[in-house]
Design an enzyme around this catalytic site. Structure first.
Site, PDB file in Angstrom:
ATOM      1  N   ASN A   1     -23.903 -28.060  42.213  1.00  0.00           N
ATOM      2  CA  ASN A   1     -23.918 -29.421  42.757  1.00  0.00           C
ATOM      3  C   ASN A   1     -24.427 -29.301  44.188  1.00  0.00           C
ATOM      4  OD1 ASN A   1     -23.413 -31.948  43.752  1.00  0.00           O
ATOM      5  ND2 ASN A   1     -21.179 -31.825  43.618  1.00  0.00           N
ATOM      6  N   TRP A   2     -25.711 -29.603  44.333  1.00  0.00           N
ATOM      7  CA  TRP A   2     -26.339 -29.395  45.650  1.00  0.00           C
ATOM      8  C   TRP A   2     -25.878 -30.425  46.683  1.00  0.00           C
ATOM      9  CZ3 TRP A   2     -32.259 -27.944  44.952  1.00  0.00           C
ATOM     10  CH2 TRP A   2     -32.348 -26.773  44.190  1.00  0.00           C
ATOM     11  N   LYS A   3     -25.262 -31.516  46.214  1.00  0.00           N
ATOM     12  CA  LYS A   3     -24.826 -32.604  47.106  1.00  0.00           C
ATOM     13  C   LYS A   3     -26.016 -33.123  47.935  1.00  0.00           C
ATOM     14  CE  LYS A   3     -20.205 -30.776  46.875  1.00  0.00           C
ATOM     15  NZ  LYS A   3     -18.863 -30.721  47.430  1.00  0.00           N
TER      16      LYS A   3
ATOM     17  N   HIS B   1     -17.551 -37.751  40.688  1.00  0.00           N
ATOM     18  CA  HIS B   1     -17.197 -36.739  41.688  1.00  0.00           C
ATOM     19  C   HIS B   1     -16.278 -37.362  42.741  1.00  0.00           C
ATOM     20  CE1 HIS B   1     -17.548 -33.850  44.943  1.00  0.00           C
ATOM     21  NE2 HIS B   1     -17.923 -32.973  44.032  1.00  0.00           N
TER      22      HIS B   1
ATOM     23  N   GLU C   1     -16.259 -37.178  45.809  1.00  0.00           N
ATOM     24  CA  GLU C   1     -16.966 -37.757  46.964  1.00  0.00           C
ATOM     25  C   GLU C   1     -17.500 -39.155  46.632  1.00  0.00           C
ATOM     26  OE1 GLU C   1     -19.481 -34.346  47.644  1.00  0.00           O
ATOM     27  OE2 GLU C   1     -17.673 -33.228  48.184  1.00  0.00           O
TER      28      GLU C   1
ATOM     29  N   GLU D   1     -11.758 -30.600  39.417  1.00  0.00           N
ATOM     30  CA  GLU D   1     -12.002 -30.229  40.809  1.00  0.00           C
ATOM     31  C   GLU D   1     -10.877 -30.748  41.704  1.00  0.00           C
ATOM     32  OE1 GLU D   1     -16.460 -29.407  41.471  1.00  0.00           O
ATOM     33  OE2 GLU D   1     -16.115 -31.510  41.860  1.00  0.00           O
TER      34      GLU D   1
ATOM     35  N   GLY E   1     -14.939 -27.528  49.063  1.00  0.00           N
ATOM     36  CA  GLY E   1     -15.561 -27.286  50.365  1.00  0.00           C
ATOM     37  C   GLY E   1     -14.602 -26.770  51.423  1.00  0.00           C
TER      38      GLY E   1
ATOM     39  N   SER F   1     -14.635 -24.534  45.690  1.00  0.00           N
ATOM     40  CA  SER F   1     -14.778 -23.242  46.374  1.00  0.00           C
ATOM     41  C   SER F   1     -14.912 -22.062  45.407  1.00  0.00           C
ATOM     42  CB  SER F   1     -13.620 -23.013  47.351  1.00  0.00           C
ATOM     43  OG  SER F   1     -13.596 -24.041  48.335  1.00  0.00           O
TER      44      SER F   1
ATOM     45  N   GLY G   1     -20.444 -26.122  44.501  1.00  0.00           N
ATOM     46  CA  GLY G   1     -21.086 -26.802  45.615  1.00  0.00           C
ATOM     47  C   GLY G   1     -21.733 -25.798  46.556  1.00  0.00           C
ATOM     48  N   GLY G   2     -21.019 -25.438  47.599  1.00  0.00           N
ATOM     49  CA  GLY G   2     -21.562 -24.584  48.652  1.00  0.00           C
ATOM     50  C   GLY G   2     -22.288 -23.341  48.158  1.00  0.00           C
TER      51      GLY G   2
HETATM   52  P1  PGA Z   1     -17.536 -26.515  46.612  1.00  0.00           P
HETATM   53  O1  PGA Z   1     -17.856 -27.932  45.914  1.00  0.00           O
HETATM   54  O2  PGA Z   1     -17.917 -25.460  45.620  1.00  0.00           O
HETATM   55  O3  PGA Z   1     -18.384 -26.504  47.843  1.00  0.00           O
HETATM   56  O4  PGA Z   1     -16.076 -26.503  46.902  1.00  0.00           O
HETATM   57  C1  PGA Z   1     -17.603 -28.151  44.561  1.00  0.00           C
HETATM   58  C2  PGA Z   1     -17.955 -29.564  44.204  1.00  0.00           C
HETATM   59  O5  PGA Z   1     -17.684 -30.488  45.000  1.00  0.00           O
HETATM   60  O6  PGA Z   1     -18.511 -29.815  43.126  1.00  0.00           O
END
Ligand code: PGA
Length: 248
Positions: free
Chosen positions: A10-12, A95, A97, A167, A173, A213, A234-235
């Site tokens: 998930n590149w966001k 998600h 967010e 999640e 994050g 994470s 994500g990251g």
């Molecule tokens: P993260 O994000 O791996 O940076 O914690 C995961 C996500 O929000 O899908």
């Protein structure tokens, strides 16, 4: 039949189109693994370039969002037919967010899940609790309520193709990962809920990811758990580490 592992990035809101193409080139050989479904969920503006960049590789492309109407006066939105036409196969829905920053609720998320299926896109449906709910020990009820609402009117045949991502918001994050046992507990609970809402065959087929994470160091342990079929990352999806997670 064993469930096929699915590792999705998930590149966001990261990577311009040219940076996205460079990242695809950097990761190309690192993410090779025919036993795993590898997906890059990328910003809308990167989709066309990324679809082109991953042609001939094992990588599938996903979107991070869409709107439930096919076309019309919805300034700023993109539709499922647009994603399909561009070569997108997956879409992240719900998600945390989107829920927390953009105010998406379970009614809209449910509509998105149904619209994605109707349009031939595979939803990656996210759920997860806040730190407050985790501390109050009400996270199980919360997750069950989210999934029950989000799947209202979704058929068993659709759920068999669905990907659910657990999640915990406190792990996104933050560098603080749920322990493998914590993640397995909730992924198992989600599978049991699917068995209750549908049937055991459907529960056996639905793929459930952990996200929060996940990184090259903790992926193998998380992915060794019986109810964890993959990861939403994500990251670490923006780095060569992503290849290590694919091959963990
Ligand atoms: P993260 O994000 O791996 O940076 O914690 C995961 C996500 O929000 O899908």
């Amino acid at each position: 039949m064993p469930r096929r592992r699915i590792i999705a990035g998930n590149w966001k809101m990261n990577k311009t189109p040219s940076e996205a193409v460079a990242l695809c080139a950097e990761l190309k050989d690192l993410v090779k693994n025919d036993a795993v479904d590898v997906v890059y969920c990328v910003p809308a503006i990167d989709i066309v370039a990324v679809v082109e960049a991953v042609k001939g590789t094992n990588v599938h492309v996903g979107a991070e969002n869409f709107y439930i109407v096919d076309n019309g006066a919805f300034t700023g939105e993109i539709s499922a037919p647009m994603l399909k036409d561009a070569g997108v196969e997956y879409v992240i829905i719900g998600h945390s967010e989107r829920r927390d920053i953009f105010g998406e609720n379970d009614i809209l998320i449910n509509q998105k899940v149904k619209k994605a299926f109707a349009s031939g896109l595979t939803p990656i449906l996210c759920c997860g609790e806040s730190l407050a709910l985790r501390k109050a020990d009400t996270y199980k009820e919360w997750i069950e309520r989210q999934i029950t609402w989000d799947l209202d009117g979704v058929t068993a045949d659709q759920v068999k193709k669905l990907v659910i991502a657990y999640e915990p918001i406190w792990a996104i994050g933050t560098g603080e990962t749920a322990t493998a046992d914590q993640a397995e507990e909730v992924c198992g609970l989600i599978r049991a809920l699917i068995a209750k809402l549908y049937d055991q065959a459907t529960a056996d087929e639905v793929r459930i990811q952990y996200g929060g994470s996940m990184n090259a160091g903790n992926a193998a342990e998380l992915l060794s758990k019986p109810n964890i079929d993959g990861g939403l990352i994500g990251g670490a999806s923006l780095k060569p580490d992503f290849g290590k997670i694919v091959n963990a």
